[in-house]
Design a protein around this motif. Sequence first.
Motif, PDB file in Angstrom:
ATOM      1  N   SER A  17       0.825  -1.204   0.000  1.00 39.67           N
ATOM      2  CA  SER A  17       0.000   0.000   0.000  1.00 39.67           C
ATOM      3  C   SER A  17       0.866   1.265   0.000  1.00 39.67           C
ATOM      4  O   SER A  17       0.579   2.225  -0.722  1.00 39.67           O
ATOM      5  CB  SER A  17      -0.926   0.011   1.223  1.00 39.67           C
ATOM      6  OG  SER A  17      -1.761  -1.130   1.218  1.00 39.67           O
ATOM      7  N   GLU A  18       1.922   1.277   0.808  1.00 37.69           N
ATOM      8  CA  GLU A  18       2.824   2.444   0.837  1.00 37.69           C
ATOM      9  C   GLU A  18       3.460   2.642  -0.537  1.00 37.69           C
ATOM     10  O   GLU A  18       3.591   3.764  -1.021  1.00 37.69           O
ATOM     11  CB  GLU A  18       3.941   2.245   1.885  1.00 37.69           C
ATOM     12  CG  GLU A  18       3.461   2.140   3.333  1.00 37.69           C
ATOM     13  CD  GLU A  18       3.341   3.491   4.048  1.00 37.69           C
ATOM     14  OE1 GLU A  18       3.488   4.535   3.394  1.00 37.69           O
ATOM     15  OE2 GLU A  18       3.084   3.483   5.262  1.00 37.69           O
ATOM     16  N   LEU A  19       3.853   1.534  -1.158  1.00 34.06           N
ATOM     17  CA  LEU A  19       4.488   1.626  -2.478  1.00 34.06           C
ATOM     18  C   LEU A  19       3.484   2.132  -3.516  1.00 34.06           C
ATOM     19  O   LEU A  19       3.815   2.966  -4.369  1.00 34.06           O
ATOM     20  CB  LEU A  19       5.044   0.255  -2.882  1.00 34.06           C
ATOM     21  CG  LEU A  19       5.949   0.206  -4.103  1.00 34.06           C
ATOM     22  CD1 LEU A  19       7.124   1.170  -3.994  1.00 34.06           C
ATOM     23  CD2 LEU A  19       6.458  -1.217  -4.327  1.00 34.06           C
ATOM     24  N   THR A  47       8.375  10.183   0.837  1.00 36.41           N
ATOM     25  CA  THR A  47       8.038   9.692   2.180  1.00 36.41           C
ATOM     26  C   THR A  47       7.404   8.309   2.100  1.00 36.41           C
ATOM     27  O   THR A  47       7.788   7.386   2.834  1.00 36.41           O
ATOM     28  CB  THR A  47       7.051  10.663   2.880  1.00 36.41           C
ATOM     29  OG1 THR A  47       7.646  11.955   2.894  1.00 36.41           O
ATOM     30  CG2 THR A  47       6.750  10.220   4.296  1.00 36.41           C
ATOM     31  N   GLU A  48       6.427   8.168   1.194  1.00 39.49           N
ATOM     32  CA  GLU A  48       5.741   6.872   1.067  1.00 39.49           C
ATOM     33  C   GLU A  48       6.716   5.796   0.586  1.00 39.49           C
ATOM     34  O   GLU A  48       6.668   4.651   1.039  1.00 39.49           O
ATOM     35  CB  GLU A  48       4.561   6.969   0.092  1.00 39.49           C
ATOM     36  CG  GLU A  48       3.527   8.018   0.427  1.00 39.49           C
ATOM     37  CD  GLU A  48       2.782   7.759   1.726  1.00 39.49           C
ATOM     38  OE1 GLU A  48       3.322   7.077   2.621  1.00 39.49           O
ATOM     39  OE2 GLU A  48       1.663   8.249   1.862  1.00 39.49           O
ATOM     40  N   ALA A  49       7.617   6.182  -0.325  1.00 39.47           N
ATOM     41  CA  ALA A  49       8.599   5.211  -0.839  1.00 39.47           C
ATOM     42  C   ALA A  49       9.531   4.770   0.291  1.00 39.47           C
ATOM     43  O   ALA A  49       9.901   3.589   0.389  1.00 39.47           O
ATOM     44  CB  ALA A  49       9.389   5.820  -1.990  1.00 39.47           C
ATOM     45  N   ARG A  50       9.903   5.709   1.175  1.00 32.76           N
ATOM     46  CA  ARG A  50      10.784   5.340   2.287  1.00 32.76           C
ATOM     47  C   ARG A  50      10.062   4.386   3.239  1.00 32.76           C
ATOM     48  O   ARG A  50      10.627   3.409   3.710  1.00 32.76           O
ATOM     49  CB  ARG A  50      11.267   6.594   3.020  1.00 32.76           C
ATOM     50  CG  ARG A  50      12.427   6.299   3.961  1.00 32.76           C
ATOM     51  CD  ARG A  50      13.040   7.534   4.589  1.00 32.76           C
ATOM     52  NE  ARG A  50      12.061   8.364   5.266  1.00 32.76           N
ATOM     53  CZ  ARG A  50      11.566   9.494   4.803  1.00 32.76           C
ATOM     54  NH1 ARG A  50      11.960   9.959   3.638  1.00 32.76           N
ATOM     55  NH2 ARG A  50      10.674  10.172   5.488  1.00 32.76           N
ATOM     56  N   HIS A  51       8.777   4.676   3.508  1.00 27.86           N
ATOM     57  CA  HIS A  51       8.010   3.758   4.368  1.00 27.86           C
ATOM     58  C   HIS A  51       7.949   2.362   3.736  1.00 27.86           C
ATOM     59  O   HIS A  51       8.082   1.350   4.423  1.00 27.86           O
ATOM     60  CB  HIS A  51       6.591   4.282   4.595  1.00 27.86           C
ATOM     61  CG  HIS A  51       6.549   5.544   5.393  1.00 27.86           C
ATOM     62  ND1 HIS A  51       5.412   6.314   5.509  1.00 27.86           N
ATOM     63  CD2 HIS A  51       7.506   6.159   6.134  1.00 27.86           C
ATOM     64  CE1 HIS A  51       5.675   7.362   6.267  1.00 27.86           C
ATOM     65  NE2 HIS A  51       6.935   7.302   6.655  1.00 27.86           N
ATOM     66  N   ALA A  52       7.721   2.332   2.422  1.00 33.11           N
ATOM     67  CA  ALA A  52       7.662   1.035   1.727  1.00 33.11           C
ATOM     68  C   ALA A  52       8.997   0.302   1.871  1.00 33.11           C
ATOM     69  O   ALA A  52       9.037  -0.915   2.104  1.00 33.11           O
ATOM     70  CB  ALA A  52       7.321   1.240   0.248  1.00 33.11           C
TER      71      ALA A  52
END
Length: 187
Positions: A17-19, A47-52
């Motif tokens: 989902s983050e990706l 930010t979302e890519a780092r979370h992924a």
Amino acid sequence: MSPTARELWLLAFYRNSELHGALLMGRLARAYSDPVLAANLTRHCATEARHAAMLTEALAALGSAIDLETGTIQSHYGEAGGIPTELADLLVLSEILEKRVLASYRAHLQRDDVSTVARRTLEAIVTEMEEEEDGNDPHAGWIDRALDGLPPQAVAAAKERWRRVDADVAAALMRLLDERFAEAGDR
Ligand SMILES: [Fe+2]
């Protein structure tokens, strides 16, 4: 503590989902010439890519392959509320998802069967998201500011639509999860 099958599935779901969120923000960032909007979209993408990446590293540390078939939180919302195409719709849904994701990571951390790796990873992401919620952070509230520049009626309609979908989808997701992992006694 080592991870349950439920937790491994969830870590993959969060990661997928983050990706998906990162790719969506990245695509939007390419579509707008307004530099402030484009900068915010690009930062959000990062930010979302780092979370992924953090969640993917957690699965690697746990020695677990990534379940690529979990679907994403965005696909559940899209099924219930239609695929958003207008900017107001996309931004409102992103903001609602942001809150929903933070709440589910917090709920995950409240459980008594959280693995050490998942705990460390989710705590780091939650801390970062809480900082972004903080009014002193320049990243905070960029979606609200972007929405201020869009037609108020479109924004109001999008908020009404996605708020209605939000609670239903979140509850349905929890039920799905409980059904899926109830039989193994692995909840
Ligand atoms: Fe995220």
